[in-house]
Design an enzyme around this catalytic site. Structure first.
Site, PDB file in Angstrom:
ATOM      1  N   ASN A   7       0.874  -1.218   0.048  1.00 14.42           N
ATOM      2  CA  ASN A   7      -0.076  -0.635  -0.127  1.00 14.42           C
ATOM      3  C   ASN A   7       0.614   1.150   0.306  1.00 14.42           C
ATOM      4  OD1 ASN A   7      -1.882   2.580   1.410  1.00 14.42           O
ATOM      5  ND2 ASN A   7      -3.020   1.138   1.315  1.00 14.42           N
ATOM      6  N   HIS A  10       0.833   6.142   2.121  1.00 14.80           N
ATOM      7  CA  HIS A  10       1.973   7.097   2.628  1.00 14.80           C
ATOM      8  C   HIS A  10       2.201   8.253   1.964  1.00 14.80           C
ATOM      9  CE1 HIS A  10       0.453   5.947   6.317  1.00 14.80           C
ATOM     10  NE2 HIS A  10       1.321   5.086   6.670  1.00 14.80           N
ATOM     11  N   HIS A  43      -5.425   2.847  -1.395  1.00 14.00           N
ATOM     12  CA  HIS A  43      -6.714   3.574  -1.213  1.00 14.00           C
ATOM     13  C   HIS A  43      -7.173   4.783  -1.397  1.00 14.00           C
ATOM     14  CE1 HIS A  43      -9.988   3.723   3.318  1.00 14.00           C
ATOM     15  NE2 HIS A  43     -10.560   4.300   1.902  1.00 14.00           N
ATOM     16  N   ARG A  45      -9.731   8.080  -1.047  1.00 15.79           N
ATOM     17  CA  ARG A  45     -10.898   8.479   0.001  1.00 15.79           C
ATOM     18  C   ARG A  45     -11.760   9.591  -0.269  1.00 15.79           C
ATOM     19  NH1 ARG A  45     -10.344   7.581   5.390  1.00 15.79           N
ATOM     20  NH2 ARG A  45      -9.209   6.148   5.981  1.00 15.79           N
ATOM     21  N   ARG A  49      -7.532  12.568   0.668  1.00 23.14           N
ATOM     22  CA  ARG A  49      -6.249  13.603   1.160  1.00 23.14           C
ATOM     23  C   ARG A  49      -4.980  12.782   0.373  1.00 23.14           C
ATOM     24  NH1 ARG A  49      -6.817   9.953   6.902  1.00 23.14           N
ATOM     25  NH2 ARG A  49      -9.219  10.849   6.843  1.00 23.14           N
ATOM     26  N   GLU A  70      -8.618   0.138  -2.300  1.00 29.19           N
ATOM     27  CA  GLU A  70      -9.900   0.059  -1.629  1.00 29.19           C
ATOM     28  C   GLU A  70      -9.874   1.665  -1.483  1.00 29.19           C
ATOM     29  OE1 GLU A  70      -6.924   0.804   2.484  1.00 29.19           O
ATOM     30  OE2 GLU A  70      -5.663  -1.312   1.681  1.00 29.19           O
ATOM     31  N   THR A 100      -6.742   6.621   9.809  1.00 32.36           N
ATOM     32  CA  THR A 100      -6.535   5.025   8.953  1.00 32.36           C
ATOM     33  C   THR A 100      -7.939   4.427   9.216  1.00 32.36           C
ATOM     34  OG1 THR A 100      -4.926   3.107   8.608  1.00 32.36           O
ATOM     35  CG2 THR A 100      -5.269   3.779  10.941  1.00 32.36           C
ATOM     36  N   THR A 101      -7.767   3.723   8.523  1.00 33.35           N
ATOM     37  CA  THR A 101      -9.327   2.256   8.488  1.00 33.35           C
ATOM     38  C   THR A 101      -9.133   2.073   9.735  1.00 33.35           C
ATOM     39  OG1 THR A 101      -8.667   2.174   6.017  1.00 33.35           O
ATOM     40  CG2 THR A 101     -10.200   0.802   7.335  1.00 33.35           C
ATOM     41  N   GLU A 151     -10.712 -10.027   3.283  1.00 31.61           N
ATOM     42  CA  GLU A 151      -9.548  -9.002   3.758  1.00 31.61           C
ATOM     43  C   GLU A 151     -10.093  -9.140   5.486  1.00 31.61           C
ATOM     44  OE1 GLU A 151      -7.543  -5.782   1.983  1.00 31.61           O
ATOM     45  OE2 GLU A 151      -5.972  -5.996   4.873  1.00 31.61           O
ATOM     46  N   HIS A 191      -3.670  -4.980   7.877  1.00 31.88           N
ATOM     47  CA  HIS A 191      -3.744  -3.204   8.578  1.00 31.88           C
ATOM     48  C   HIS A 191      -2.617  -3.785   9.993  1.00 31.88           C
ATOM     49  CE1 HIS A 191      -5.137   0.231  10.090  1.00 31.88           C
ATOM     50  NE2 HIS A 191      -5.600   0.634   9.395  1.00 31.88           N
TER      51      HIS A 191
HETATM   52  N1  PXP Z   1      -5.197  -3.391   4.980  1.00 32.75           N
HETATM   53  C1  PXP Z   1      -6.759  -2.401   4.590  1.00 32.75           C
HETATM   54  C2  PXP Z   1      -8.157  -2.964   4.533  1.00 32.75           C
HETATM   55  C3  PXP Z   1      -6.138  -0.542   4.981  1.00 32.75           C
HETATM   56  O1  PXP Z   1      -6.954   0.243   4.895  1.00 32.75           O
HETATM   57  C4  PXP Z   1      -4.984  -0.569   5.302  1.00 32.75           C
HETATM   58  C5  PXP Z   1      -4.251   1.238   5.293  1.00 32.75           C
HETATM   59  O2  PXP Z   1      -4.892   1.536   4.220  1.00 32.75           O
HETATM   60  C6  PXP Z   1      -4.510  -1.875   4.816  1.00 32.75           C
HETATM   61  C7  PXP Z   1      -4.106  -3.009   4.688  1.00 32.75           C
HETATM   62  C8  PXP Z   1      -2.769  -1.289   5.447  1.00 32.75           C
HETATM   63  O3  PXP Z   1      -2.233  -0.752   6.838  1.00 32.75           O
HETATM   64  P1  PXP Z   1      -1.574  -0.414   7.260  1.00 32.75           P
HETATM   65  O4  PXP Z   1      -0.974   0.534   7.014  1.00 32.75           O
HETATM   66  O5  PXP Z   1      -1.562  -0.153   8.547  1.00 32.75           O
HETATM   67  O6  PXP Z   1       0.137  -1.817   6.475  1.00 32.75           O
END
Ligand code: PXP
Length: 245
Positions: A7, A10, A43, A45, A49, A70, A100-101, A151, A191
């Protein structure tokens, strides 16, 4: 071995902090793929952001492996997904102020949030995954709603405060993964996974894919993105070697 989808949100967060054109998430996507990861996740949003529409379209152009989008299950997002055609959409709950989620869907309460989106995305030929808390009810509901994947939310495992709590949370994820697999769902997890806690999750046999962002991008600041991705892949590999899978 579990696949790794990185992901890159960031990278967009850092760019937006200064309103500059860099660092560019598209550049990050290229490096992630060159480093051997199995896929890229972004993701989009509602407030844009970190990742914006331009990023998503360009990332779709350049990612040759596997692109996961996402998103919340709103009609706005479904329409974008149907245009962009990522390989997979992971539907996630979204609260505007969250950093975050914060949680997975509770499908016993939120069927109306996801069902229309699942139907349209499936019709559009996109694989649909639901980000859910690892409960038996959620696995059953995900299968009943016609999702392709779940997931499993690993946050409860990641934030556990004692060994007992950690084992408990791990068993909960493991049980949900086996049930999902029995119900013919593909199984992903993610996550708050990092270089320390990823191995226990990667060792759970039905888990096919891990979605990891924060820890990899954070490490990339010090060692570079390519090395950060490769090191995470090595951790995942070690977990599977340990159980001879
Ligand atoms: N899975 C989902 C559904 C998420 O929303 C996120 C964060 O955007 C992640 C995985 C990745 O999480 P992390 O950034 O904590 O590794």
């Amino acid at each position: 071995m579990s696949r790794l989808s990185v992901n890159i949100d960031h990278v967009g967060t850092i760019r937006q902090a200064r309103g500059e054109k860099y660092p560019d998430p598209v550049h990050a996507a290229v490096i992630v793929e060159q480093s051997g990861a199995d896929g890229v996740t972004v993701h989009l949003r509602k407030d844009r952001r970190h990742i914006n529409d331009r990023d998503l379209y360009l990332v779709r152009e350049i990612v040759a492996s596997h692109l996961t989008l996402e998103m919340f299950s709103s009609q706005e997002m479904v329409d974008i997904a149907l245009q962009v055609k990522p390989d997979m959409v992971t539907l996630v709950p979204e609260r505007p102020e969250e950093s975050t989620t914060e949680r997975g869907f509770d499908l016993t309460q939120e069927a109306q949030e996801v069902e229309p989106a699942i139907e349209q995305l499936t019709e559009g030929g996109i694989i649909v995954s639901l980000f859910v808390d690892p409960t038996e009810e959620n696995m059953k509901a995900a299968a009943a709603f016609g999702a392709d994947y779940v997931e499993l939310n690993t946050n409860y495992y990641a934030i556990s405060k004692s060994f007992e709590e950690e084992v408990d949370a791990l068993r909960t994820v493991e049980k949900a993964a086996h049930l999902a697999s029995k119900m013919k769902l593909g199984v992903a997890a993610g996550h708050a996974l990092n270089y320390r806690n990823v191995r226990n999750i990667a060792a759970i046999e039905p888990i096919e894919e891990l979605s990891i962002g924060h820890s990899i991008i954070a490490r990339a600041i010090f060692v570079g993105l390519e090395r950060a991705v490769r090191e995470m892949m090595e951790e995942i590999r070690r977990a599977r070697r340990a159980i001879n899978v």
